[in-house]
Every structure is written in C-alpha cells, then in structure tokens.
Design an enzyme around this catalytic site. Structure first.
Site, short mmCIF file in Angstrom:
data_model
loop_
_atom_site.label_atom_id
_atom_site.label_comp_id
_atom_site.label_asym_id
_atom_site.label_seq_id
_atom_site.Cartn_x
_atom_site.Cartn_y
_atom_site.Cartn_z
N LEU A 20 0.81 -1.21 0.00
CA LEU A 20 0.00 0.00 0.00
C LEU A 20 0.85 1.27 0.00
O LEU A 20 0.54 2.23 -0.70
CB LEU A 20 -0.94 0.00 1.22
N ASP A 39 11.64 3.06 4.00
CA ASP A 39 11.56 1.63 4.29
C ASP A 39 12.74 1.27 5.19
O ASP A 39 13.69 2.05 5.32
CB ASP A 39 11.60 0.80 3.00
N ASN A 92 2.14 5.31 6.90
CA ASN A 92 1.70 3.99 6.43
C ASN A 92 2.45 2.83 7.07
O ASN A 92 1.94 1.71 7.09
CB ASN A 92 1.85 3.93 4.91
N TYR A 158 -2.44 -4.56 17.21
CA TYR A 158 -2.72 -3.87 15.95
C TYR A 158 -4.04 -3.10 16.02
O TYR A 158 -4.11 -1.93 15.63
CB TYR A 158 -2.77 -4.91 14.83
N LYS A 162 -4.47 0.99 15.74
CA LYS A 162 -5.28 1.60 14.69
C LYS A 162 -6.46 2.39 15.27
O LYS A 162 -6.85 3.42 14.71
CB LYS A 162 -5.75 0.54 13.71
N THR A 192 -2.90 -7.63 0.42
CA THR A 192 -1.50 -7.40 0.79
C THR A 192 -1.01 -8.57 1.63
O THR A 192 -1.77 -9.49 1.94
CB THR A 192 -1.37 -6.11 1.64
#
Length: 305
Positions: A20, A39, A92, A158, A162, A192
C-alpha cells in the site's frame, strides 16, 4: 471534474517500499508531488524510488525504522533538504505480531505499538512543526484499519494502535485547523501480505497473485481490491479539492469508498437519582442493551452463502 495537481508539493510516505505504501507514493508522484520513500530495507526502498522515477516521478529514499523522534526528524529533514519543503505526510509503516491475548508477549505488543501508533505520533509531530513554520497549511494522512474500527481476533496490539490512530486524526484535526493543516485517517482494504493472513481473504489474494481478477462481490460488496485501488484517496486528500475535509475516517478498497461513523451514543436510559446494579439488570434488556453492537471484521460473503 476538478484536476488533481500536486506540482510543487513534497510528501513523505512511511513504509512505502512495497504494498500500500508504494501505491500511495506512486499516486502522489503521478500527480506531481515529490516523494520521500521510506523503508527499513535499503534495496527495497531504492527499487521503489527507481519504479517511481522510471514512471516520470520524483523520489528519494530515506532508510530508517520509524518510531523514534530521531527517525521522524530525519524524514522531515530529508524532504526539506531535497525538495525545500514538506506538504504531505502519509503514516503507512506497519508490522504485525498476531497472537491471542494470553499468548501475546510484551515484545509483540510493544513492537506493533511502536511502529504504528508511536511512529504516527512522532512523524506527525515533526511534520506539523515544519508545516506550521512554512505557514502554508498541509496534509496529514494517517493510515488506519477496519481492525481499529471493529476489533479483530488475535490482533490486540494492531487493533489498539489503529483505534488510537483514528482518535489522533480527530484530535489533531482540531488542534491543527488554525494552521490550515487537514488530518484524516484512511481505512484501506486491499490484497496485501497483511490481509493474506486473514483466512477468508487468503484464497483471493493468492488468486490475484496468479493473475486472476477479483470477483465483483469482493470489489463492490466487500470493498476489497488491490493496493492501487486504495491509492487515489491519498492525492485527493492532499489536493486543494479536499481542503475542507478534516477529522474524518474514510474507507477505500476495490470499487468502494465509504465514510466511517465516529463512535456515538445509540441508545440511552435514565433513572431518577442514579442507577443501582439491580435497576441496570432490570432495564438493560429493553433499553440500552436491546441492540448490542457487533464486533470483529465480517468475513466475506460469497454469492452462494
């Protein structure tokens, strides 16, 4: 139809070497923005930059694991050094360490919270400082998840991160409004490496990898598609066409875009003088407890189901 033109704008996209994040970086560059690709793997980051420049865009790589204030400062500084400014931040970067509650270690929890929640905070703080100094507004795009909206089995860390990101978007939209900085959370759903770990989606992700198109019941009914299907939302939110949009959680995937509701009271009841446990037990089934809310991410429903 308005033209989305980001020429002259500079963006940082964390975790944009693949998936993404790479789709977001490509979409921003395709609409004229210069992009700092981030990255933890130098080779992956450089490949991402090459793919953007070969497509006619402008990009550089900054290899650093996000989370710390130092990493956030490096990303903002790189944008300023290379492009003279920072206008867009997309947070992201993310990892998964899925386990049920009683098996999740401190390390599992902390790693995910650091990469998702803390990194969103540190990067947004650094970006907002620069944007406020520039005095020309800006855009923060925070990446959420359906897990943060509804919870998801095995994803304590997670889902918590979020959910916190959605709350940050709402809070920062108020704090940064006078600086003309918009803040929104996007809720992408795409094929993904992360969604491949969800059993209901795994066969379709594998089929897509083998060149098979996703069926309409997924693209439309579930809003599930490719990373590229989610990418259009980012340059839109970064554009002048979206300057009035802030504090929202916007879902996108496949052929579907949606606005997520914010938590709100759905039923109320009152007791003169306050509630006792017994009064709550008596009133619950026919008042506030009459329509309990569901939890978890619904599994895809095939046409045969």
């Amino acid at each position: 139809m308005p033209t989305i033109d980001l020429t002259g704008k500079a963006a940082v996209v964390t975790g944009s070497g693949r998936g993404l994040g790479l789709a977001y970086a490509h979409a921003l560059a395709a609409h004229g923005a210069s992009v700092v690709v981030n990255d933890v793997d130098e080779a992956v980051a450089e490949r991402a930059v090459k793919s953007i420049t070969e497509a006619g865009g402008t990009a550089v790589a900054e290899v650093v694991p996000v989370g710390s204030a130092e990493a956030a400062d490096r990303l903002v500084s790189r944008a300023v050094e290379e492009f003279g400014r920072l206008d867009v931040l997309v947070t992201n970067a993310g990892i998964l360490r899925d386990k049920v509650l009683w098996k999740m270690t401190d390390e599992d929890f902390d790693a995910v919270i650091t990469t998702h929640l803390r990194a969103t905070f540190t990067c947004a703080r650094a970006a907002s400082l620069r944007m406020r100094e520039q005095g020309e507004g800006g855009t923060l795009v925070l990446v959420g998840s359906p897990a943060g909206q509804r919870g998801n089995f095995g994803q304590t860390n997670y889902a918590a991160a979020k959910a916190g990101i959605a709350a940050m978007a709402r809070t920062w939209s108020m704090e940064l409004s006078r600086a003309n900085i918009t803040v929104n959370a996007i809720v992408p759903v795409a094929a993904t490496a992360m969604t491949e770990t969800i059993p209901a989606f795994a066969p379709y992700v594998e089929a897509l990898r083998n060149g098979e198109p996703l069926p309409d019941f997924l693209r439309k009914g579930e809003g599930f598609g490719t990373p590229e299907d989610c990418a259009a939302l980012v340059p839109f939110l970064a554009s002048d066409a979206a300057r009035g949009i802030t504090g929202q959680c916007v879902g996108i995937g496949g052929d579907k875009v949606a606005l997520w509701s914010h938590p709100q009271e759905i039923r109320t009841a009152y007791a003169d003088g306050g509630w006792t446990p017994e009064a709550l037990a008596d009133a619950w089934p026919t008042s506030v407890g009459a329509e309990p809310q569901t939890v978890g991410i619904p599994a895809p429903k095939t046409p045969e189901a």
